[in-house]
Design a protein around this motif. Structure first.
Motif, PDB file in Angstrom:
ATOM      1  N   GLU A 156       0.827  -1.206   0.000  1.00 48.81           N
ATOM      2  CA  GLU A 156       0.000   0.000   0.000  1.00 48.81           C
ATOM      3  C   GLU A 156       0.864   1.261   0.000  1.00 48.81           C
ATOM      4  OE1 GLU A 156      -3.484   2.173  -0.184  1.00 48.81           O
ATOM      5  OE2 GLU A 156      -3.200   0.000  -0.355  1.00 48.81           O
ATOM      6  N   THR A 157       1.900   1.267   0.807  1.00 46.47           N
ATOM      7  CA  THR A 157       2.819   2.410   0.837  1.00 46.47           C
ATOM      8  C   THR A 157       3.590   2.515  -0.469  1.00 46.47           C
ATOM      9  OG1 THR A 157       3.073   2.113   3.227  1.00 46.47           O
ATOM     10  CG2 THR A 157       4.687   3.500   2.125  1.00 46.47           C
ATOM     11  N   VAL A 158       3.986   1.371  -1.014  1.00 42.90           N
ATOM     12  CA  VAL A 158       4.713   1.330  -2.289  1.00 42.90           C
ATOM     13  C   VAL A 158       3.890   1.943  -3.407  1.00 42.90           C
ATOM     14  CG1 VAL A 158       5.601  -0.234  -4.062  1.00 42.90           C
ATOM     15  CG2 VAL A 158       6.121  -0.665  -1.657  1.00 42.90           C
ATOM     16  N   SER A 159       2.639   1.492  -3.555  1.00 44.28           N
ATOM     17  CA  SER A 159       1.778   2.025  -4.617  1.00 44.28           C
ATOM     18  C   SER A 159       1.443   3.490  -4.366  1.00 44.28           C
ATOM     19  CB  SER A 159       0.494   1.197  -4.723  1.00 44.28           C
ATOM     20  OG  SER A 159      -0.209   1.204  -3.492  1.00 44.28           O
ATOM     21  N   GLY A 160       1.339   3.872  -3.086  1.00 43.66           N
ATOM     22  CA  GLY A 160       1.096   5.272  -2.759  1.00 43.66           C
ATOM     23  C   GLY A 160       2.231   6.170  -3.206  1.00 43.66           C
ATOM     24  N   PHE A 161       3.469   5.694  -3.080  1.00 42.42           N
ATOM     25  CA  PHE A 161       4.630   6.452  -3.535  1.00 42.42           C
ATOM     26  C   PHE A 161       4.577   6.681  -5.044  1.00 42.42           C
ATOM     27  CE2 PHE A 161       7.145   6.270   0.353  1.00 42.42           C
ATOM     28  CZ  PHE A 161       7.929   7.399   0.204  1.00 42.42           C
ATOM     29  N   LEU A 162       4.266   5.642  -5.785  1.00 42.50           N
ATOM     30  CA  LEU A 162       4.223   5.774  -7.245  1.00 42.50           C
ATOM     31  C   LEU A 162       3.133   6.744  -7.677  1.00 42.50           C
ATOM     32  CD1 LEU A 162       4.798   2.081  -8.407  1.00 42.50           C
ATOM     33  CD2 LEU A 162       6.419   3.982  -8.501  1.00 42.50           C
ATOM     34  N   THR A 163       1.966   6.669  -7.024  1.00 38.70           N
ATOM     35  CA  THR A 163       0.865   7.583  -7.357  1.00 38.70           C
ATOM     36  C   THR A 163       1.231   9.016  -7.009  1.00 38.70           C
ATOM     37  OG1 THR A 163      -0.739   5.818  -6.942  1.00 38.70           O
ATOM     38  CG2 THR A 163      -1.573   8.073  -6.975  1.00 38.70           C
ATOM     39  N   ALA A 164       1.779   9.220  -5.805  1.00 42.03           N
ATOM     40  CA  ALA A 164       2.153  10.576  -5.359  1.00 42.03           C
ATOM     41  C   ALA A 164       3.225  11.188  -6.251  1.00 42.03           C
ATOM     42  CB  ALA A 164       2.624  10.537  -3.916  1.00 42.03           C
ATOM     43  N   LYS A 165       4.106  10.347  -6.779  1.00 44.90           N
ATOM     44  CA  LYS A 165       5.165  10.819  -7.670  1.00 44.90           C
ATOM     45  C   LYS A 165       4.670  11.032  -9.105  1.00 44.90           C
ATOM     46  CE  LYS A 165       9.020  10.868  -5.144  1.00 44.90           C
ATOM     47  NZ  LYS A 165       9.903  12.058  -5.023  1.00 44.90           N
ATOM     48  N   GLY A 166       3.422  10.663  -9.367  1.00 51.56           N
ATOM     49  CA  GLY A 166       2.835  10.907 -10.688  1.00 51.56           C
ATOM     50  C   GLY A 166       3.011   9.789 -11.689  1.00 51.56           C
ATOM     51  N   TYR A 167       3.386   8.588 -11.223  1.00 46.45           N
ATOM     52  CA  TYR A 167       3.591   7.471 -12.148  1.00 46.45           C
ATOM     53  C   TYR A 167       2.291   6.708 -12.392  1.00 46.45           C
ATOM     54  CZ  TYR A 167       8.552   8.308 -11.242  1.00 46.45           C
ATOM     55  OH  TYR A 167       9.792   8.878 -11.124  1.00 46.45           O
ATOM     56  N   THR A 211       4.989  -4.053  -9.282  1.00 41.54           N
ATOM     57  CA  THR A 211       4.832  -2.720  -8.690  1.00 41.54           C
ATOM     58  C   THR A 211       5.928  -2.447  -7.665  1.00 41.54           C
ATOM     59  OG1 THR A 211       2.427  -2.825  -8.984  1.00 41.54           O
ATOM     60  CG2 THR A 211       3.269  -1.202  -7.420  1.00 41.54           C
ATOM     61  N   LEU A 212       6.228  -3.445  -6.849  1.00 43.70           N
ATOM     62  CA  LEU A 212       7.276  -3.294  -5.835  1.00 43.70           C
ATOM     63  C   LEU A 212       8.621  -2.979  -6.480  1.00 43.70           C
ATOM     64  CD1 LEU A 212       8.493  -3.518  -2.995  1.00 43.70           C
ATOM     65  CD2 LEU A 212       8.632  -5.995  -3.350  1.00 43.70           C
ATOM     66  N   PHE A 213       9.011  -3.732  -7.505  1.00 44.57           N
ATOM     67  CA  PHE A 213      10.314  -3.522  -8.136  1.00 44.57           C
ATOM     68  C   PHE A 213      10.385  -2.176  -8.848  1.00 44.57           C
ATOM     69  CE2 PHE A 213      10.861  -8.110  -7.524  1.00 44.57           C
ATOM     70  CZ  PHE A 213      12.194  -8.148  -7.143  1.00 44.57           C
ATOM     71  N   ILE A 214       9.279  -1.721  -9.426  1.00 46.56           N
ATOM     72  CA  ILE A 214       9.263  -0.409 -10.071  1.00 46.56           C
ATOM     73  C   ILE A 214       9.461   0.688  -9.027  1.00 46.56           C
ATOM     74  CG2 ILE A 214       7.808   1.274 -11.291  1.00 46.56           C
ATOM     75  CD1 ILE A 214       6.562  -1.082 -12.782  1.00 46.56           C
ATOM     76  N   CYS A 215       8.773   0.564  -7.892  1.00 45.90           N
ATOM     77  CA  CYS A 215       8.908   1.558  -6.830  1.00 45.90           C
ATOM     78  C   CYS A 215      10.325   1.589  -6.278  1.00 45.90           C
ATOM     79  CB  CYS A 215       7.907   1.262  -5.713  1.00 45.90           C
ATOM     80  SG  CYS A 215       8.000   2.437  -4.350  1.00 45.90           S
ATOM     81  N   LEU A 216      10.906   0.424  -6.052  1.00 47.70           N
ATOM     82  CA  LEU A 216      12.277   0.374  -5.535  1.00 47.70           C
ATOM     83  C   LEU A 216      13.251   1.008  -6.515  1.00 47.70           C
ATOM     84  CD1 LEU A 216      12.422  -3.229  -3.969  1.00 47.70           C
ATOM     85  CD2 LEU A 216      11.975  -1.043  -2.832  1.00 47.70           C
ATOM     86  N   ASP A 217      12.992   0.818  -7.805  1.00 52.94           N
ATOM     87  CA  ASP A 217      13.852   1.428  -8.823  1.00 52.94           C
ATOM     88  C   ASP A 217      13.710   2.954  -8.809  1.00 52.94           C
ATOM     89  OD1 ASP A 217      15.519   1.347 -11.343  1.00 52.94           O
ATOM     90  OD2 ASP A 217      13.680   2.232 -12.148  1.00 52.94           O
ATOM     91  N   LYS A 218      12.480   3.443  -8.686  1.00 57.02           N
ATOM     92  CA  LYS A 218      12.246   4.889  -8.714  1.00 57.02           C
ATOM     93  C   LYS A 218      12.765   5.581  -7.456  1.00 57.02           C
ATOM     94  CE  LYS A 218      10.017   4.768 -12.661  1.00 57.02           C
ATOM     95  NZ  LYS A 218      10.635   5.322 -13.889  1.00 57.02           N
ATOM     96  N   THR A 219      12.741   4.870  -6.330  1.00 55.90           N
ATOM     97  CA  THR A 219      13.189   5.476  -5.073  1.00 55.90           C
ATOM     98  C   THR A 219      14.650   5.154  -4.749  1.00 55.90           C
ATOM     99  OG1 THR A 219      12.265   3.559  -3.899  1.00 55.90           O
ATOM    100  CG2 THR A 219      10.893   5.538  -4.031  1.00 55.90           C
ATOM    101  N   LYS A 220      15.292   4.411  -5.646  1.00 53.34           N
ATOM    102  CA  LYS A 220      16.711   4.055  -5.471  1.00 53.34           C
ATOM    103  C   LYS A 220      16.943   3.272  -4.174  1.00 53.34           C
ATOM    104  CE  LYS A 220      17.428   6.459  -9.182  1.00 53.34           C
ATOM    105  NZ  LYS A 220      17.545   5.757 -10.476  1.00 53.34           N
ATOM    106  N   VAL A 221      16.058   2.339  -3.915  1.00 47.74           N
ATOM    107  CA  VAL A 221      16.162   1.475  -2.744  1.00 47.74           C
ATOM    108  C   VAL A 221      16.379   0.045  -3.229  1.00 47.74           C
ATOM    109  CG1 VAL A 221      14.935   0.522  -0.742  1.00 47.74           C
ATOM    110  CG2 VAL A 221      14.712   2.955  -1.308  1.00 47.74           C
TER     111      VAL A 221
END
Length: 287
Positions: free
Chosen positions: A161-172, A218-228
């Motif tokens: 939920e937090t992961v998908s929230g990050f992608l949405t908030a970042k505009g992805y 979704t998890l791997f995309i978020c980790l890539d975008k946040t450099k984690v």
């Protein structure tokens, strides 16, 4: 016709878009249009299962699957309630573009969200048979396995939920649309293929499998975008919680084995007490 008459009666009346700006208009709708299309794909994912069952299996089986679906929809509702406050915090931090604070929120938000939501799923999966039996009677136990399969996805989603929230908030949101579209197509295809072989269990698998796959993507995309890195995410957001999940699981199994509830009210009380006790353990031992 009425609008035409209005302009004839009042020729001085003019309709103009004084504050229309193409750049602003494009910026708003380039975001919201993909959110809208993602909502359409979500309808396909969640609302076509019963149609597939009625068309390719039996209309009588829709009743049993609807019970499983009702339990799953309650999980969606709880997930939305718990994820709402976290999303606003995420959106605020995303606007600040502070990498360290974003990392902290990703780890902390995932850890707290999953600590609240995942025990609910575990307890419900374990109590599912007793819950349905005490609620509707033993004739509806055919709903138990599809319900458990459908709720398996939420064991994954409870950490996303937090992961998908990050992608949405970042505009992805465009990425989300393509992920949801792939989910919907695979969901519908698998459900139609499996329903002919194993009935409503096949439809449940056809829904669960694509959602788990798209959740991992979704998890791997978020980790890539946040450099984690995946290792960092696992160590800081998941590791302690994976140990904690044994507590609600073991308490539920003990309750069912030695003192099973005999009616729906007792079942709900058991589930609530086990959840509360588990959260107290989490607060004192894992926070």
């Amino acid at each position: 016709y009425a609008i035409k008459q209005l302009f004839q009666l009042f020729p001085q009346f003019k309709f103009q878009l004084f504050y229309f700006d193409k750049t602003t208009f494009y910026k708003i709708f380039s975001f919201s249009i993909f959110v809208f299309f993602s909502s359409i794909t979500s309808l396909i994912i969640y609302q076509t299962d019963t149609i597939v069952i009625a068309a390719f299996a039996s209309a009588a089986l829709v009743t049993y699957y609807s019970i499983a679906l009702a339990l799953t929809n309650q999980m969606r509702f709880i997930n939305s309630i718990l994820g709402g406050p976290i999303f606003f915090a995420i959106a605020h931090l995303a606007g600040l573009d502070d990498r360290e604070k974003n990392r902290f929120m990703l780890f902390k938000g995932t850890k707290l969200m999953s600590a609240l939501f995942t025990p609910i799923i575990l307890i419900t999966i374990i109590f599912c048979e007793l819950f349905i039996s005490n609620w509707l009677g033993p004739k509806f136990l055919l709903s138990v396995l599809p319900a458990r399969i459908l709720m398996l996805y939420w064991l994954v989603n409870g950490h996303l939920e937090t992961v998908s929230g990050f992608l949405t908030a970042k505009g992805y949101v465009k990425i989300f649309f393509y992920i949801n579209l792939g989910n919907a197509v695979l969901n519908l295809g698998l459900s139609i293929f499996l329903v002919k072989a194993i009935g409503i269990v096949g439809v449940a698998l056809g829904t669960c499998i694509p959602m788990i796959l798209t959740g991992i993507i979704t998890l791997f995309i978020c980790l890539d975008k946040t450099k984690v890195s995946l290792k960092e995410f696992f160590e800081h957001a998941l590791l302690k919680n994976l140990i904690f999940y044994f507590i609600p699981g073991i308490l539920s199994l003990i309750a069912i084995r030695y003192l099973p509830p005999t009616n729906i009210l007792l079942t709900l009380i058991y589930m609530g007490v086990i959840f509360g006790v588990s959260e107290l353990f989490y607060y004192f031992l894992f926070m």
